[in-house]
Motif scaffolding. Sequence first.
Motif: not given
Length: 347
Positions: A194-208, A155-166
């Motif tokens: 999240c407190g770090m810098s350079g996270c993928l979400e800072t590019l791949v998200s609506a804000g990114g 899911t790419v929106g405010t943030g970026l995350a993934a889930a796996v269905v097996h």
Amino acid sequence: MSKECVLMADEAESVFVGIDVGGTNTGAGMVDAEGRLLATVKKRTETSDGDALVRQLAEMVRELLTIRSAKAAFPSSPETGALRAVGVGIPGFLDARRGVVRHAANLPLRDFPLADRLGALLGAPVILDNDVRMYAYGESAVGAAAGYDDALVVTVGTGLAAAVVHRGRLLTGGDLAGEIGHVKVDGNEYACGCGMSGCLETLVSAGGIVRQAKELMRWKPSVLGEWFPERPKAERLQVERTMTAEDVAKAADLGDAVAAEVFERTGRALGSTLAACAALLGTDVMVIGGGVSRAGERLLSPVRRALSERLHPLHSERLKVTAARWTDEAGVIGSALAAKARGGHTV
Ligand SMILES: [Zn+2]
């Protein structure tokens, strides 16, 4: 009527409710045993305290049951008899097994036993899971990944995350499973929430997407510069709206070079990370959902290119990358169907 017929009629009457709790809005939907969406309601999320939020969720479930009985041939009072189970998707860290929300940003829930509290009000079993997992479950059961054994849903929106269905089951793997948005990308220094810098979400998200567009606009001409001229704060009008990822998508449609470059970079950054995930899991279908997936091929094409450059052709040729069937409803349907699959049990 034979006993068997009575049981079948009961099954046909059964409904399941899924609730997708967001920091701003909360959606709830009722589905039948086949996963067909029968009715939905949406409200601004009650954020004053946990118990008030639980009362609001119970009210939304009752509202759905009222809609259902009003639609029935022989309207009856909205009793909860046909309600078999309720699933709730929460954006935060959970102890899903115990039905407890450990911590959820923007929600008044800290070590809060949401499943028990809501279950007590409704007299029906309630299960909890992370909102992205519920969304993935919906897309896998009756959405873009239906019919596949294994699916990786992003899911790419405010943030970026993934889930796996097996094989019809969500892989859980602890609180932080699926948090691909907080993997550091080389050469990226943007500060992350999240407190770090350079996270993928800072590019791949609506804000990114907006962040990258604003930076590129400084060096290259863009229609976005005409739509959103840089002005000192004091000179800005009250009504002036700020740029969104949708504006960048619109600019890309007009052939704007800056907007096209932003989607290319965003898709490639996402595809590079997903290549490693797909190689590990042997994924056959990858579903890209969330609000930003409305950008469609502008985002999906560079994701596919990055994947095909990085994966072995034997894998990349059979890997399907597709947009989600739903941007929002999958969370509601997935929550309801996960509740059905677990029969209301938290284990
Ligand atoms: Zn981060």
